[in-house]
Design an enzyme around this catalytic site. Structure first.
Site: not given
Ligand code: GLP
Length: 260
Positions: A66, A135, A137, A142
Site C-alpha cells: 500500500d 481496527d 485492517h 479498512e
Molecule cells: C499500517 C499499514 C499496515 C500495517 C499497520 C500496522 O496501517 N498499512 O500494513 O499492518 O500499519 O502497523 P504496525 O505494524 O506499526 O502496528
C-alpha cells in the site's frame, strides 16, 4: 490457519525461515512486503542472513502492499521509501525488482489497475508478509472493505490516522486521508500469507481474525478463507484468543516433517 504464540524475536526468525524456503525452491520467488513497525525484525533477520552469506535475494522480486496518496516521491514517510530504507537497504534484492503502488500518480485508477497487472505478470506473490491494524485492517483495507476488493483508493479511518500519526511527528493533520492499497481479493491470491502481530493493542483484532465471524467489519477475517495462513504473535497480542492453549499444544506437537 496456524497460530504460533511466541516472542517477537522468534517470530521474525520463523518468518525469515518461510522466505528462505521459498527462495530455496525458486530464487526468483515473489515476496509481498509490508510496512509498519511489526515486520521490521523480519527485515533485520533477512539482512543478517544475507550478510552472513546464508541467503541471497538477488533474483527475488517484491511488491509492497500500500501507499499514502499525496506524499511527494522520496518523502521519508511514503511507504515506497520505508520499504527502500527498511527492507531493500538491508538485503541484496535489486531495487528495481521492488514495486509499490503509485500514490502520486495523476490517474490513480489507472495506476491501481497497472499495479494489479504487474503482480499478475510476475506470476503472483509466493509469500506475503502482513501486519494488522488495531481496527482489523490488513494493508489499508479498512472496515467495510469488500472481501473481494482489488487494488484501489481507500479513505483511512480516524483510528488508523491516529495510530500512524507517530510517523508524522504526532501531527494528525499531516497524516493523509487517502491511500492506495492492494485489495483483500488481491492479498488472498498470495500462496502463503504470514501475518505478524505484537502487543496488547492488537489483541482484539487478532481475536477477531482467528476466532471471529468473517465480516467486512474486521477485514482481516477474510484470511479464514485462505488455505495457507501462518499467524505469528506474541503473548500480549494472543491475550484474547479463546483457544490459545490449543494453538500452543498444536505447535508444540507439530509433526517434524511439517514446516510452517
Ligand atoms: C499500517 C499499514 C499496515 C500495517 C499497520 C500496522 O496501517 N498499512 O500494513 O499492518 O500499519 O502497523 P504496525 O505494524 O506499526 O502496528
Amino acid at each position: 490457519m496456524e497460530v504460533v504464540i511466541t516472542t517477537a524475536g522468534r517470530a521474525a526468525q520463523l518468518a525469515a525461515d518461510v522466505i528462505a524456503r521459498a527462495i530455496t525452491r525458486n530464487a526468483r520467488a515473489v515476496l509481498g512486503v509490508a510496512t509498519g513497525s511489526t515486520p521490521l525484525g523480519v527485515y533485520t533477520e533477512l539482512g543478517r542472513r544475507v550478510s552472513a552469506g546464508e541467503l541471497s535475494l538477488r533474483e527475488a522480486r517484491a511488491f509492497a502492499l500500500d501507499e499514502y496518496v499525496g506524499l511527494p516521491a522520496g518523502d521519508p514517510r511514503s511507504y515506497r521509501q520505508v520499504i527502500a530504507d527498511e527492507f531493500v537497504a538491508q538485503v541484496d534484492i535489486e531495487p528495481d525488482a521492488v514495486l509499490a503502488p503509485d500514490g502520486a500518480a495523476h490517474d490513480l485508477v489507472a495506476a491501481c489497475a497497472d499495479y494489479e497487472r504487474r503482480i499478475a505478470e510476475a506470476g503472483g506473490v509466493d509469500v506475503q508478509l502482513l501486519g494488522i491494524g488495531s481496527d482489523g485492517h490488513i494493508a489499508f483495507n479498512e472496515p467495510g472493505s469488500s472481501l473481494a476488493s482489488r487494488t484501489r483508493v481507500k479513505t483511512l479511518t480516524d483510528q488508523t490516522r491516529r495510530d500512524n500519526a507517530r510517523f508524522f511527528d504526532d501531527d494528525l493533520a499531516a497524516v493523509p486521508w487517502h491511500c492506495v492499497t492492494q485489495g483483500l481479493g488481491t492479498i488472498m491470491e498470495a500462496r502463503h500469507i504470514v501475518l505478524l502481530a505484537f502487543g496488547e493493542a492488537k489483541a482484539e483484532a487478532l481475536h477477531q481474525l482467528v476466532e471471529g465471524a468473517v465480516s467486512a467489519r474486521w477485514p482481516a477475517t477474510v484470511l479464514q478463507h485462505h488455505p495457507h495462513v501462518t499467524v505469528l504473535c506474541d503473548e500480549a497480542a494472543a491475550s484474547r484468543l479463546e483457544l490459545a492453549d490449543y494453538y500452543r499444544e498444536t505447535f508444540a506437537n507439530k509433526p517434524v516433517w511439517q514446516s510452517l
